[in-house]
Motif scaffolding. Structure first.
Motif, PDB file in Angstrom:
ATOM      1  N   PRO A  21       0.837  -1.197   0.000  1.00  0.00           N
ATOM      2  CA  PRO A  21       0.000   0.000   0.000  1.00  0.00           C
ATOM      3  C   PRO A  21       0.876   1.252   0.000  1.00  0.00           C
ATOM      4  O   PRO A  21       1.812   1.368   0.782  1.00  0.00           O
ATOM      5  CB  PRO A  21      -0.795  -0.104   1.305  1.00  0.00           C
ATOM      6  CG  PRO A  21       0.105  -0.872   2.217  1.00  0.00           C
ATOM      7  CD  PRO A  21       0.876  -1.825   1.329  1.00  0.00           C
ATOM      8  N   ALA A  22       0.584   2.175  -0.911  1.00  0.00           N
ATOM      9  CA  ALA A  22       1.385   3.383  -1.055  1.00  0.00           C
ATOM     10  C   ALA A  22       1.375   4.185   0.247  1.00  0.00           C
ATOM     11  O   ALA A  22       0.380   4.231   0.953  1.00  0.00           O
ATOM     12  CB  ALA A  22       0.843   4.230  -2.195  1.00  0.00           C
ATOM     13  N   LYS A  23       2.533   4.782   0.536  1.00  0.00           N
ATOM     14  CA  LYS A  23       2.665   5.524   1.790  1.00  0.00           C
ATOM     15  C   LYS A  23       3.393   6.832   1.520  1.00  0.00           C
ATOM     16  O   LYS A  23       4.386   6.850   0.803  1.00  0.00           O
ATOM     17  CB  LYS A  23       3.457   4.690   2.792  1.00  0.00           C
ATOM     18  CG  LYS A  23       3.572   5.318   4.173  1.00  0.00           C
ATOM     19  CD  LYS A  23       4.437   4.485   5.098  1.00  0.00           C
ATOM     20  CE  LYS A  23       3.679   3.276   5.573  1.00  0.00           C
ATOM     21  NZ  LYS A  23       4.394   2.548   6.640  1.00  0.00           N
ATOM     22  N   VAL A  24       2.887   7.916   2.102  1.00  0.00           N
ATOM     23  CA  VAL A  24       3.565   9.204   2.066  1.00  0.00           C
ATOM     24  C   VAL A  24       4.017   9.497   3.489  1.00  0.00           C
ATOM     25  O   VAL A  24       3.192   9.506   4.420  1.00  0.00           O
ATOM     26  CB  VAL A  24       2.645  10.330   1.548  1.00  0.00           C
ATOM     27  CG1 VAL A  24       3.370  11.670   1.590  1.00  0.00           C
ATOM     28  CG2 VAL A  24       2.175  10.026   0.135  1.00  0.00           C
ATOM     29  N   ILE A  25       5.309   9.708   3.680  1.00  0.00           N
ATOM     30  CA  ILE A  25       5.888   9.916   5.005  1.00  0.00           C
ATOM     31  C   ILE A  25       6.474  11.322   5.078  1.00  0.00           C
ATOM     32  O   ILE A  25       7.275  11.704   4.231  1.00  0.00           O
ATOM     33  CB  ILE A  25       6.999   8.884   5.291  1.00  0.00           C
ATOM     34  CG1 ILE A  25       6.464   7.466   5.105  1.00  0.00           C
ATOM     35  CG2 ILE A  25       7.581   9.087   6.688  1.00  0.00           C
ATOM     36  CD1 ILE A  25       7.550   6.419   4.966  1.00  0.00           C
ATOM     37  N   PHE A  26       6.074  12.062   6.094  1.00  0.00           N
ATOM     38  CA  PHE A  26       6.620  13.389   6.350  1.00  0.00           C
ATOM     39  C   PHE A  26       7.654  13.261   7.455  1.00  0.00           C
ATOM     40  O   PHE A  26       7.335  12.790   8.549  1.00  0.00           O
ATOM     41  CB  PHE A  26       5.511  14.356   6.783  1.00  0.00           C
ATOM     42  CG  PHE A  26       4.508  14.632   5.699  1.00  0.00           C
ATOM     43  CD1 PHE A  26       4.662  15.718   4.857  1.00  0.00           C
ATOM     44  CD2 PHE A  26       3.420  13.794   5.505  1.00  0.00           C
ATOM     45  CE1 PHE A  26       3.754  15.977   3.850  1.00  0.00           C
ATOM     46  CE2 PHE A  26       2.496  14.046   4.508  1.00  0.00           C
ATOM     47  CZ  PHE A  26       2.661  15.136   3.676  1.00  0.00           C
ATOM     48  N   GLY A  27       8.895  13.662   7.170  1.00  0.00           N
ATOM     49  CA  GLY A  27       9.982  13.569   8.138  1.00  0.00           C
ATOM     50  C   GLY A  27      10.310  14.935   8.727  1.00  0.00           C
ATOM     51  O   GLY A  27      10.618  15.871   7.989  1.00  0.00           O
ATOM     52  N   PHE A  28      10.241  15.047  10.036  1.00  0.00           N
ATOM     53  CA  PHE A  28      10.470  16.304  10.739  1.00  0.00           C
ATOM     54  C   PHE A  28      11.727  16.231  11.607  1.00  0.00           C
ATOM     55  O   PHE A  28      12.132  15.156  12.035  1.00  0.00           O
ATOM     56  CB  PHE A  28       9.284  16.629  11.661  1.00  0.00           C
ATOM     57  CG  PHE A  28       8.032  17.002  10.939  1.00  0.00           C
ATOM     58  CD1 PHE A  28       7.750  18.337  10.662  1.00  0.00           C
ATOM     59  CD2 PHE A  28       7.124  16.037  10.544  1.00  0.00           C
ATOM     60  CE1 PHE A  28       6.586  18.698  10.003  1.00  0.00           C
ATOM     61  CE2 PHE A  28       5.951  16.391   9.876  1.00  0.00           C
ATOM     62  CZ  PHE A  28       5.686  17.720   9.605  1.00  0.00           C
ATOM     63  N   LEU A  29      12.278  17.392  11.905  1.00  0.00           N
ATOM     64  CA  LEU A  29      13.309  17.526  12.917  1.00  0.00           C
ATOM     65  C   LEU A  29      12.609  17.867  14.224  1.00  0.00           C
ATOM     66  O   LEU A  29      11.596  18.568  14.230  1.00  0.00           O
ATOM     67  CB  LEU A  29      14.288  18.637  12.541  1.00  0.00           C
ATOM     68  CG  LEU A  29      14.986  18.481  11.196  1.00  0.00           C
ATOM     69  CD1 LEU A  29      15.899  19.675  10.934  1.00  0.00           C
ATOM     70  CD2 LEU A  29      15.769  17.183  11.128  1.00  0.00           C
ATOM     71  N   ALA A  30      13.138  17.368  15.338  1.00  0.00           N
ATOM     72  CA  ALA A  30      12.517  17.629  16.638  1.00  0.00           C
ATOM     73  C   ALA A  30      13.589  17.645  17.721  1.00  0.00           C
ATOM     74  O   ALA A  30      14.688  17.116  17.531  1.00  0.00           O
ATOM     75  CB  ALA A  30      11.466  16.569  16.956  1.00  0.00           C
ATOM     76  N   GLU A  31      13.233  18.253  18.842  1.00  0.00           N
ATOM     77  CA  GLU A  31      14.122  18.296  19.999  1.00  0.00           C
ATOM     78  C   GLU A  31      13.420  17.689  21.201  1.00  0.00           C
ATOM     79  O   GLU A  31      12.236  17.945  21.429  1.00  0.00           O
ATOM     80  CB  GLU A  31      14.528  19.738  20.306  1.00  0.00           C
ATOM     81  CG  GLU A  31      15.400  20.345  19.240  1.00  0.00           C
ATOM     82  CD  GLU A  31      15.842  21.755  19.583  1.00  0.00           C
ATOM     83  OE1 GLU A  31      15.564  22.228  20.717  1.00  0.00           O
ATOM     84  OE2 GLU A  31      16.465  22.392  18.721  1.00  0.00           O
ATOM     85  N   TYR A  32      14.171  16.898  21.946  1.00  0.00           N
ATOM     86  CA  TYR A  32      13.672  16.316  23.186  1.00  0.00           C
ATOM     87  C   TYR A  32      13.204  17.435  24.102  1.00  0.00           C
ATOM     88  O   TYR A  32      13.883  18.448  24.266  1.00  0.00           O
ATOM     89  CB  TYR A  32      14.787  15.505  23.857  1.00  0.00           C
ATOM     90  CG  TYR A  32      14.502  15.141  25.285  1.00  0.00           C
ATOM     91  CD1 TYR A  32      13.682  14.061  25.584  1.00  0.00           C
ATOM     92  CD2 TYR A  32      15.020  15.894  26.322  1.00  0.00           C
ATOM     93  CE1 TYR A  32      13.407  13.737  26.905  1.00  0.00           C
ATOM     94  CE2 TYR A  32      14.748  15.580  27.644  1.00  0.00           C
ATOM     95  CZ  TYR A  32      13.936  14.496  27.926  1.00  0.00           C
ATOM     96  OH  TYR A  32      13.661  14.179  29.232  1.00  0.00           O
ATOM     97  N   ALA A  33      12.033  17.261  24.727  1.00  0.00           N
ATOM     98  CA  ALA A  33      11.496  18.262  25.657  1.00  0.00           C
ATOM     99  C   ALA A  33      11.465  17.735  27.087  1.00  0.00           C
ATOM    100  O   ALA A  33      11.928  18.406  28.002  1.00  0.00           O
ATOM    101  CB  ALA A  33      10.101  18.709  25.218  1.00  0.00           C
ATOM    102  N   SER A  34      10.904  16.520  27.286  1.00  0.00           N
ATOM    103  CA  SER A  34      10.798  15.993  28.647  1.00  0.00           C
ATOM    104  C   SER A  34      10.438  14.514  28.616  1.00  0.00           C
ATOM    105  O   SER A  34      10.048  13.979  27.591  1.00  0.00           O
ATOM    106  CB  SER A  34       9.734  16.767  29.437  1.00  0.00           C
ATOM    107  OG  SER A  34       8.451  16.559  28.856  1.00  0.00           O
ATOM    108  N   GLY A  35      10.538  13.896  29.799  1.00  0.00           N
ATOM    109  CA  GLY A  35      10.130  12.507  29.960  1.00  0.00           C
ATOM    110  C   GLY A  35      11.294  11.543  29.987  1.00  0.00           C
ATOM    111  O   GLY A  35      12.427  11.885  29.651  1.00  0.00           O
TER     112      GLY A  35
END
Length: 150
Positions: A76-90
């Motif tokens: 099944p075709a898939k569109v993936i959006f890749g983001f940059l992120a920074e750890y915040a908590s946990g």
């Protein structure tokens, strides 16, 4: 009868901690990869990504820039959006979707990822220069059909 195309929409994130280490999860199906997953109906991309990060790794992250858009055209075709992120908590934790969660330095992270499509996405995100990449590919075997910066 007209058949309409169907695509899975997914999100993923390269999450860095304050020391520049990369968060990876060990998926039961795909091995080491970065957190992410399918966007649910009615959910926006950022909400979905934050939910997936929390579910798979137990942490909160601040989602930043879009670094890539990836079209896996093998059904099944898939569109993936890749983001940059920074750890915040946990604190890191595991789930049904993550057998293990760990912080890795750059070279360690690259060496842990066996899936070539995921590895290429990690390289894109690590080398992000401000213009997202768009890549069209298929899997089994992995083949890139088109690629460009947008």
């Amino acid at each position: 009868m007209v058949t309409h195309p169907r695509h899975i929409v997914a999100v993923s994130a390269l999450i860095l901690d304050p020391n520049g280490r990369i968060l990876l999860i060990k998926s039961p199906r795909r091995g080491w990869e970065f957190p992410g997953g399918q966007v649910e109906e009615g959910e926006n991309l950022i909400e979905a990504l934050k939910r997936e990060i929390k579910e798979e790794a137990g942490v909160e992250a601040e989602v930043g820039q879009l670094a890539g858009v990836y079209s896996n055209i093998k059904p099944p075709a898939k569109v993936i959006f890749g983001f940059l992120a920074e750890y915040a908590s946990g604190e890191l934790s595991t789930s049904d979707e993550s057998l293990e969660t760990r912080w890795f330095d750059r070279e360690e992270a690259l060496s842990q990822i066996a899936n070539p499509a995921v590895r290429d996405r990690l390289i894109d995100m690590l080398d992000f220069g401000g213009a997202p990449v768009y890549r069209v590919y298929s899997t089994n075997p992995y083949k890139i059909h088109a690629q460009r910066r947008v």
